[in-house]
Enzyme design. Structure first.
Site, mmCIF file in Angstrom:
data_model
loop_
_atom_site.group_PDB
_atom_site.id
_atom_site.type_symbol
_atom_site.label_atom_id
_atom_site.label_comp_id
_atom_site.label_asym_id
_atom_site.label_seq_id
_atom_site.Cartn_x
_atom_site.Cartn_y
_atom_site.Cartn_z
ATOM 1 N N HIS A 308 66.007 54.212 44.713
ATOM 2 C CA HIS A 308 66.603 54.523 46.011
ATOM 3 C C HIS A 308 66.212 55.926 46.422
ATOM 4 C CE1 HIS A 308 69.537 54.904 49.211
ATOM 5 N NE2 HIS A 308 69.613 53.593 49.172
ATOM 6 N N ASP A 365 70.729 45.862 46.472
ATOM 7 C CA ASP A 365 70.055 44.566 46.588
ATOM 8 C C ASP A 365 69.875 43.860 45.252
ATOM 9 O OD1 ASP A 365 69.636 44.555 49.398
ATOM 10 O OD2 ASP A 365 68.139 46.115 49.124
HETATM 11 N N1 CMC Z 1 59.664 49.900 40.770
HETATM 12 C C1 CMC Z 1 58.727 50.675 40.195
HETATM 13 N N2 CMC Z 1 58.529 51.964 40.495
HETATM 14 C C2 CMC Z 1 59.332 52.503 41.417
HETATM 15 C C3 CMC Z 1 60.326 51.762 42.050
HETATM 16 C C4 CMC Z 1 60.488 50.411 41.705
HETATM 17 N N3 CMC Z 1 61.427 49.656 42.266
HETATM 18 N N4 CMC Z 1 60.964 52.550 42.943
HETATM 19 C C5 CMC Z 1 60.376 53.744 42.870
HETATM 20 N N5 CMC Z 1 59.391 53.731 41.931
HETATM 21 C C6 CMC Z 1 58.571 54.865 41.496
HETATM 22 C C7 CMC Z 1 57.486 55.205 42.507
HETATM 23 O O1 CMC Z 1 56.315 54.488 42.228
HETATM 24 C C8 CMC Z 1 57.333 56.674 42.318
HETATM 25 O O2 CMC Z 1 56.602 56.877 41.130
HETATM 26 P P1 CMC Z 1 55.605 58.171 41.004
HETATM 27 O O3 CMC Z 1 56.502 59.368 41.121
HETATM 28 O O4 CMC Z 1 54.974 58.018 39.676
HETATM 29 O O5 CMC Z 1 54.639 58.050 42.140
HETATM 30 C C9 CMC Z 1 58.767 57.152 42.017
HETATM 31 O O6 CMC Z 1 59.428 56.009 41.450
HETATM 32 C C10 CMC Z 1 59.529 57.598 43.247
HETATM 33 O O7 CMC Z 1 59.528 56.538 44.186
HETATM 34 P P2 CMC Z 1 59.247 56.688 45.741
HETATM 35 O O8 CMC Z 1 58.465 55.543 46.206
HETATM 36 O O9 CMC Z 1 58.716 58.053 46.012
HETATM 37 O O10 CMC Z 1 60.708 56.614 46.269
HETATM 38 P P3 CMC Z 1 61.121 56.378 47.766
HETATM 39 O O11 CMC Z 1 62.367 57.149 47.950
HETATM 40 O O12 CMC Z 1 59.999 56.686 48.693
HETATM 41 O O13 CMC Z 1 61.396 54.812 47.863
HETATM 42 C C11 CMC Z 1 62.472 52.723 47.592
HETATM 43 C C12 CMC Z 1 62.654 54.242 47.702
HETATM 44 C C13 CMC Z 1 63.854 52.092 47.632
HETATM 45 C C14 CMC Z 1 61.666 52.211 48.788
HETATM 46 C C15 CMC Z 1 61.759 52.387 46.258
HETATM 47 O O14 CMC Z 1 62.562 52.794 45.174
HETATM 48 C C16 CMC Z 1 61.432 50.902 46.134
HETATM 49 O O15 CMC Z 1 60.382 50.478 46.607
HETATM 50 N N6 CMC Z 1 62.324 50.078 45.502
HETATM 51 C C17 CMC Z 1 62.108 48.662 45.470
HETATM 52 C C18 CMC Z 1 62.541 48.001 46.789
HETATM 53 C C19 CMC Z 1 64.050 47.998 46.938
HETATM 54 O O16 CMC Z 1 64.790 47.656 46.021
HETATM 55 N N7 CMC Z 1 64.515 48.340 48.154
HETATM 56 C C20 CMC Z 1 65.952 48.349 48.479
HETATM 57 C C21 CMC Z 1 66.455 49.749 48.640
HETATM 58 S S1 CMC Z 1 68.250 49.895 48.643
HETATM 59 C C22 CMC Z 1 68.873 49.073 49.998
HETATM 60 C C23 CMC Z 1 68.106 49.184 51.257
HETATM 61 O O17 CMC Z 1 67.774 50.249 51.725
HETATM 62 O O18 CMC Z 1 67.861 48.125 51.828
#
Ligand code: CMC
Length: 430
Positions: A308, A365
């Protein structure tokens, strides 16, 4: 603590004020940055940017805290459970409704629950297998065609009517889109039923057979809607604010919110989670492989329902939903192998270095899909249920922004990295 931040750039020193929020969170006010230095700030994904001041929802992502108008979400989950409609009022109008306010609002929801016949007829022209999120977004926009008198909201009474129409009809639209996808006759709302029960009735009753709504199922849906009701500047809410900042009407702004929510990184994640758990259950994938794929930088796979932007700790909504899944499955005497798989995946991830280092925890989720499944909601309606729950949040933010003095259109800057000055080359010379 200093009141100003000091920035040195190009031999010049400037002071930028620090804005402090109600809970002590601090933010550098860069409104004057460009005027004073010629520079803009670069913040892809708006990771470090507070786009507004808001009094609706407070999150402390390090401590796993979520409060609506100051009230911790956990307090909405204890029995007797507050009703979603109270939370709708609280978020939009800023206070818990009095008995009288709640009665007036409930009566308005009932009197606005029917779709205009022109809107209802539109469903006949939509392909039966159309994604319900597409239908929801299109139909919210369609409401603007039939409620043209609501497009300009210039007094509180009229705004209340628009809000009641949206909150009430979003259920009807959602249920009709499901009935359409199944080729089933539409079931009209029943004015004697409460908000969640009425939605379940429109989804699952038949013309001559009333769907029996168990209190556990109604409570679980009420809980899901409450837990999704607002989450400050998430992607869809920021979209609603961006559209609304151009003074677009509430229907158009909320329709845009639905589109943003649809994405798998946002509300669409609840579908991805259950599809992933189903693949594991059918033997196409193992939990350990999921973790390996999620860790692999050459693999675009992400563990849906994990991670998140704000929470670097447990998402409090995930904790509540995990317990609710267990409770509802026990009460209804069902067993869902997907829940055991989810527990196993969570355990693996929480003990894995990759997830520990990045502070990736289950988000809302991860368990919401399993709970929705348990109460009989089909997978293609999961994100629609998220949208029904999130609608009061979108409305609250649209209203807050609209009432702000001197509010400005949301129009960020960019750092241009394209061609320098070039010339048009006529076709025959290319
Ligand atoms: N699986 C694997 N790696 C992950 C995941 C995941 N679910 N989430 C984040 N990471 C890694 C990402 O690759 C990055 O790694 P590195 O630092 O080595 O590049 C690190 O963790 C930080 O992630 P980020 O992408 O910079 O984080 P963000 O704040 O931009 O994205 C997110 C947040 C929710 C989009 C992401 O965690 C994600 O894609 N999660 C899976 C989809 C999901 O469950 N979405 C629902 C979110 S909660 C409710 C809502 O908003 O609807």
């Amino acid at each position: 603590m200093t009141d100003n931040a000091v920035l040195m750039v190009d031999g010049q020193t400037i002071e930028l004020p620090i804005v402090e929020g109600a809970e002590g969170e601090r933010s550098i006010d860069i409104t004057a940055l460009r005027a004073q230095t010629g520079l803009t700030s670069y913040d892809p994904g708006l990771v470090n940017t507070s786009i507004c001041k808001s009094a609706i929802t407070y999150i402390d992502g390090d401590k796993g805290v979520l409060r609506y108008r100051g009230i911790p979400v956990e307090q909405f989950t204890v029995q007797p459970q507050p009703n979603f409609v109270e939370v709708v009022w609280l978020l939009i109008f800023g206070n818990l409704p009095s008995r009288e306010e709640l009665k007036i609002f409930r009566d308005m929801l009932t009197s606005h629950e029917l779709l205009h016949e022109d809107v209802k007829d539109q469903f006949q022209h939509i392909p039966a297998d159309a994604p319900p999120m597409a239908i929801l977004s299109a139909t919210l926009n369609h409401l603007a065609c039939v409620y043209r008198k609501y497009l300009v909201v210039d007094d509180p009474e009229r705004l209340l009517e628009v809000i009641a129409s949206l909150i009430s009809q979003v259920r009807t639209i959602a249920a009709f889109s499901y009935r359409r996808s199944k080729g089933l006759p539409f079931i009209y709302p029943n004015p004697n039923l409460r908000y969640c029960a009425n939605f379940l009735h429109m989804m699952f009753s038949s013309p001559y057979q009333q769907y029996i709504i168990s209190p556990e199922v109604e409570d679980a849906l009420n809980l899901i809607f409450i837990l999704h009701a607002d989450h400050e500047q998430n992607c869809s809410t920021t979209t609603v604010r961006a559209v609304g900042s151009a003074r677009a009407n509430l229907f158009a702004s909320c329709a845009a919110g639905v589109s943003a929510l649809w994405g798998p990184l946002h509300g669409g994640a609840n579908v991805e989670v259950v599809e992933m758990l189903e693949r594991i259950h059918k033997g196409g994938l193992s939990p350990a492989q999921c973790i390996r794929d999620a860790r692999d930088k050459n693999n675009p796979f992400r563990l849906s329902g994990f991670g998140h932007r704000i929470y670097r700790n447990f998402d409090p909504r995930a904790k509540i939903l995990k317990q609710a899944c267990d409770r509802v499955l026990q009460i209804t005497g069902q067993r869902d192998p997907l829940l055991d798989i989810a527990f196993e995946l969570e355990e693996l991830a929480l003990n894995d270095d990759y997830f520990i280092e990045r502070k990736l925890y289950p988000n809302v989720d991860f368990y919401s899909g399993i709970l929705l499944r348990t109460i009989g909601i089909p997978t293609n309606m999961f994100t629609v249920c998220f949208a029904i729950g999130r609608l009061p949040g979108w409305i609250a933010h649209w209203k807050e922004q609209n009432e702000e003095q001197g509010g400005r259109i949301i129009r960020p800057r960019q750092v241009y990295v394209g061609n320098n000055l070039s010339s048009y080359v006529p076709m025959e010379d290319r």
